[in-house]
Design an enzyme around this catalytic site. Structure first.
Site, PDB file in Angstrom:
ATOM      1  N   PRO A  62       1.005  -1.202  -0.117  1.00 31.77           N
ATOM      2  CA  PRO A  62      -0.120  -0.046   0.020  1.00 31.77           C
ATOM      3  C   PRO A  62       0.982   1.322  -0.077  1.00 31.77           C
ATOM      4  CG  PRO A  62      -0.813  -1.514   1.450  1.00 31.77           C
ATOM      5  CD  PRO A  62       0.432  -2.197   1.127  1.00 31.77           C
ATOM      6  N   GLU A  63       0.648   2.016  -0.896  1.00 29.02           N
ATOM      7  CA  GLU A  63       1.352   3.317  -1.038  1.00 29.02           C
ATOM      8  C   GLU A  63       0.521   4.505  -0.509  1.00 29.02           C
ATOM      9  OE1 GLU A  63       4.298   3.228  -1.800  1.00 29.02           O
ATOM     10  OE2 GLU A  63       4.763   1.792  -2.840  1.00 29.02           O
TER      11      GLU A  63
END
Length: 271
Positions: A2-3
């Site tokens: 997840p960014e």
């Protein structure tokens, strides 16, 4: 992993369910995450009302009158709001039980996430204090990047992925932003002009904004706080499209390895 857009999507999803709610209990089923979950987390949260749900880079902060809890999703973690008595899965490692019969549940198959107590001064925490500016901060501009890049021979893509330079520009979004700005990912950071850094700043903001609005990018495991996947992948211009025609000029896209990561670009549009 997840960014920034995935973490921001999660923050927006959980915030309405947490703000103004009292934490009744912290249920830790598996304390062995990236860093051990200690008793300080429950001591800081239990009996307290959540007053803030914020983000710094890829970290989420839950604030109350005592301080802040610091959460990270790791490689494949997710946070969801569920009924407090919802069946527990194999990888459901931690619940924050809320008044009203719901809980915030951390699910993390690879256990690379984190749930820590950061105290009343979270930005002085070792995980946060050395981070660069947020990409939407006013101080993140062409002049800042040009100054940071002085004398650097490292590739510009590696440079903008450095969280000490700017937070939240992960592999996917770096490739996409460099394409929009017309900059080759292998160009030395110190050889990018002030004008082109201005274009890159705008491209980074545009790509991240679009990804947040689409709910993030689903590659393997990511789902948002309500269990729904992000849809930005459908709009990717270059990432994981090696050999496909450039959407702008039709030239076959290429891939190159930079810092053990695959980087995607158009040999015609990016110089």
């Amino acid at each position: 992993m997840p960014e920034l857009p995935e973490v921001e999507t999660t923050r927006r999803g959980i915030a309405p369910h947490l703000l103004g709610r009292r934490v009744l209990d912290v249920v830790v089923r598996e304390p062995r995450l990236r860093w051990p979950v200690t008793a300080a987390l429950a001591e800081g949260l239990c009996g307290q009302t959540v007053t803030a749900v914020t983000r710094r880079g890829k970290y989420l902060l839950l604030g109350n009158d005592r301080g802040h809890a610091l959460l990270h999703l790791g490689m494949s973690g997710s946070l969801r709001i569920l009924p407090a008595d919802a069946p527990v899965g194999r990888h459901d490692h931690l619940d924050l039980v809320l008044e009203g019969g719901r809980c915030l549940r951390l699910t993390d198959p690879r256990r690379f996430g984190a749930a820590l107590w950061a105290g009343p001064a979270p930005f002085e925490h070792p995980l946060l204090r050395a981070l660069g500016p947020e990409p939407f901060d006013a101080r993140f501009d062409a002049a800042y990047l040009r100054t940071q890049a002085q004398g650097r021979r490292a590739a510009v893509k590696t440079f903008i992925m450095d969280s000490h330079v700017v937070v939240g520009v992960g592999n996917i979004y770096a490739s996409e932003a460099l394409f929009l700005a017309g900059i080759h990912p292998q160009r030395a950071a110190g050889r990018v002009s002030h004008e082109r850094y201005g274009a890159l700043v705008e491209a980074i903001r545009e790509v991240l904004t679009q990804a947040i609005e689409a709910g993030g990018t689903t590659l393997r495991d990511f789902v948002g706080s309500e269990g729904r996947p992000g849809y930005f992948r459908q709009s990717l211009r270059v990432y994981e499209r090696a050999g496909a025609p450039c959407r702008r000029c039709g030239t076959p896209l290429r891939a190159v390895r930079l810092g053990q990561r695959s980087s995607y670009y158009c040999p015609h549009c990016q110089r």
